[in-house]
Design a protein around this motif. Structure first.
Motif, PDB file in Angstrom:
ATOM      1  N   GLN A 148       0.837  -1.198   0.000  1.00  0.00           N
ATOM      2  CA  GLN A 148       0.000   0.000   0.000  1.00  0.00           C
ATOM      3  C   GLN A 148       0.872   1.248   0.000  1.00  0.00           C
ATOM      4  O   GLN A 148       2.047   1.199   0.359  1.00  0.00           O
ATOM      5  N   THR A 149       0.288   2.357  -0.428  1.00  0.00           N
ATOM      6  CA  THR A 149       0.957   3.658  -0.339  1.00  0.00           C
ATOM      7  C   THR A 149       0.354   4.447   0.817  1.00  0.00           C
ATOM      8  O   THR A 149      -0.809   4.240   1.195  1.00  0.00           O
ATOM      9  N   THR A 150       1.137   5.366   1.360  1.00  0.00           N
ATOM     10  CA  THR A 150       0.679   6.202   2.460  1.00  0.00           C
ATOM     11  C   THR A 150       0.380   7.598   1.939  1.00  0.00           C
ATOM     12  O   THR A 150       0.757   7.966   0.818  1.00  0.00           O
ATOM     13  N   ASP A 187       1.666  10.356   2.714  1.00  0.00           N
ATOM     14  CA  ASP A 187       2.851  11.190   2.500  1.00  0.00           C
ATOM     15  C   ASP A 187       3.744  10.656   1.383  1.00  0.00           C
ATOM     16  O   ASP A 187       4.910  11.050   1.264  1.00  0.00           O
ATOM     17  N   GLN A 193       4.535   0.861   1.444  1.00  0.00           N
ATOM     18  CA  GLN A 193       4.686  -0.076   2.553  1.00  0.00           C
ATOM     19  C   GLN A 193       4.372  -1.490   2.101  1.00  0.00           C
ATOM     20  O   GLN A 193       3.405  -1.713   1.355  1.00  0.00           O
ATOM     21  N   ARG A 234       6.621  -4.757   8.949  1.00  0.00           N
ATOM     22  CA  ARG A 234       6.329  -3.675   8.013  1.00  0.00           C
ATOM     23  C   ARG A 234       7.636  -3.061   7.507  1.00  0.00           C
ATOM     24  O   ARG A 234       8.520  -2.708   8.300  1.00  0.00           O
ATOM     25  N   THR A 240       8.804   0.147   5.183  1.00  0.00           N
ATOM     26  CA  THR A 240       8.387   1.381   4.508  1.00  0.00           C
ATOM     27  C   THR A 240       9.468   1.770   3.516  1.00  0.00           C
ATOM     28  O   THR A 240      10.632   1.953   3.893  1.00  0.00           O
TER      29      THR A 240
END
Length: 354
Positions: free
Chosen positions: A294-296, A298, A302, A346, A348
């Motif tokens: 997934q993208t965050t 900001d 991830q 996780r 990032t």
């Protein structure tokens, strides 16, 4: 991408191969002074021999002092970006040494006159002329020394860059070989073999996705950066192969927002992280491995997996993850952020904006 640090020249001053420069340079430095004295006090063979020999001795000693100063300054200003400071301090030192030495030599040489032709030098004309000639020649020779040093260090820097380039290419090649895992290919072919007899349509889809995976490996594996869009397309094909192989034993979700698809990251980043999750965790239908990309908000990527570690002793950092961390560092990218809360692992991945 963070600006990479400029390479610097390390180590102390190396021996200077300047034997011929001294053999030729010392007499050449003396001759202008010899002709000055001949012009001032008369063209006499004895005066020529006297001033030439005295000049060779005094200039030779001065040369060794200035040579020592050159090497000393190089120990203070080693880095390539300190070129201006090194040059300034070197030539200031020349002035500090040469001016008093030349004044003393001009004043004292008449006391060693064996010809009786020399008189007390006229002040300040003779002194200023001698200082000017000495500084001019010292600066000229100093420029030669600095040019020799600069060219030598440039050759070393080029050689170091070539060595690093070869090491990088070898690392990329090794990385590509590791990505094209023979076990993965073997397992994929076994899955394809089973599908051919069970579901020919799905077997055709599996073969297409397998071809897409290896096409991407061959096209992108030797590049430093690729678009997230390309990486996501690749990982979707890779997911199809994984889910075909493991079935309900693995749950694999991809949630990447459109605005970030034109950002950059090193190729095969996602495959490395997914492969590590599969390698170090239990995968069973009754205990499926949860994988999520997934993208965050900001603009970071991830890769998350549920933690259900195999009952094996493994290294603190998985092999593939360690290589990926080194790769980000070598490319001058912001580092990966790794977290483990006991339930989820996780990673990032910072994306490079387009």
């Amino acid at each position: 991408m963070n600006k990479q640090e400029q390479p610097t020249w390390v180590g102390g001053p190396e021996p200077v191969n300047d034997k011929w420069l001294q053999i030729i340079g010392v007499p050449m430095a003396v001759l202008p002074f010899v002709f000055f004295y001949l012009n001032e006090y008369g063209y006499d063979g004895r005066l020529f021999a006297q001033t030439f020999l005295a000049g060779v001795v005094s200039t030779g000693l001065a040369w060794q002092l200035l040579r020592w100063w050159v090497l000393k300054v190089r120990t203070w200003y080693i880095a390539r970006e300190e070129f201006r400071q090194r040059l300034l301090v070197t030539f200031l030192g020349y002035s500090v040494f040469i001016i008093p030495m030349q004044i003393l030599e001009t004043w004292s040489i008449r006391f060693f006159d064996l010809t009786g032709l020399m008189q007390e030098p006229e002040f300040p004309r003779v002194y200023l002329m001698h200082i000017g000639m000495a500084l001019l020649f010292a600066f000229l020779v100093g420029a030669i020394y600095e040019s020799m040093y600069y060219l030598q260090k440039n050759r070393e820097a080029i050689l170091e860059a070539e060595t690093l380039k070869k090491a990088t290419l070898q690392s990329q090649y090794d990385s590509l070989k590791n990505q094209v895992n023979p076990h993965f290919l073997f397992n994929s072919l076994n899955s394809l073999s089973s599908l051919i007899t069970e579901d020919k349509k799905q077997a055709g889809e599996f073969l297409d996705e397998l071809a897409s995976v290896y096409r991407y490996l061959l096209q992108e594996g030797d590049r430093e950066l690729t678009l997230l869009r390309s990486e996501v397309d690749f990982i979707r094909s890779y997911r199809f192969l994984i889910q075909t192989r493991f079935g309900s034993a693995i749950s694999f979700a991809i949630q990447v927002d459109e605005p970030f698809l034109d950002d950059w990251l090193p190729p095969l980043t996602l495959q490395t992280l997914v492969e590590n999750a599969i390698r170090y965790n239990i995968i069973l239908p009754e205990k499926p491995l949860q994988l999520r990309i997934q993208t965050t908000a900001d603009g970071q990527l991830q890769v998350i997996n549920s933690i259900q570690r195999k009952p094996l002793r493994v290294a603190a950092m998985p092999i593939g993850l360690g290589s990926l961390t080194d790769r980000f560092q070598r490319l001058g990218l912001r580092p990966l952020v790794i977290s483990d809360d006991g339930a989820e692992f996780r990673v990032t991945v910072p994306l490079l904006r387009k």
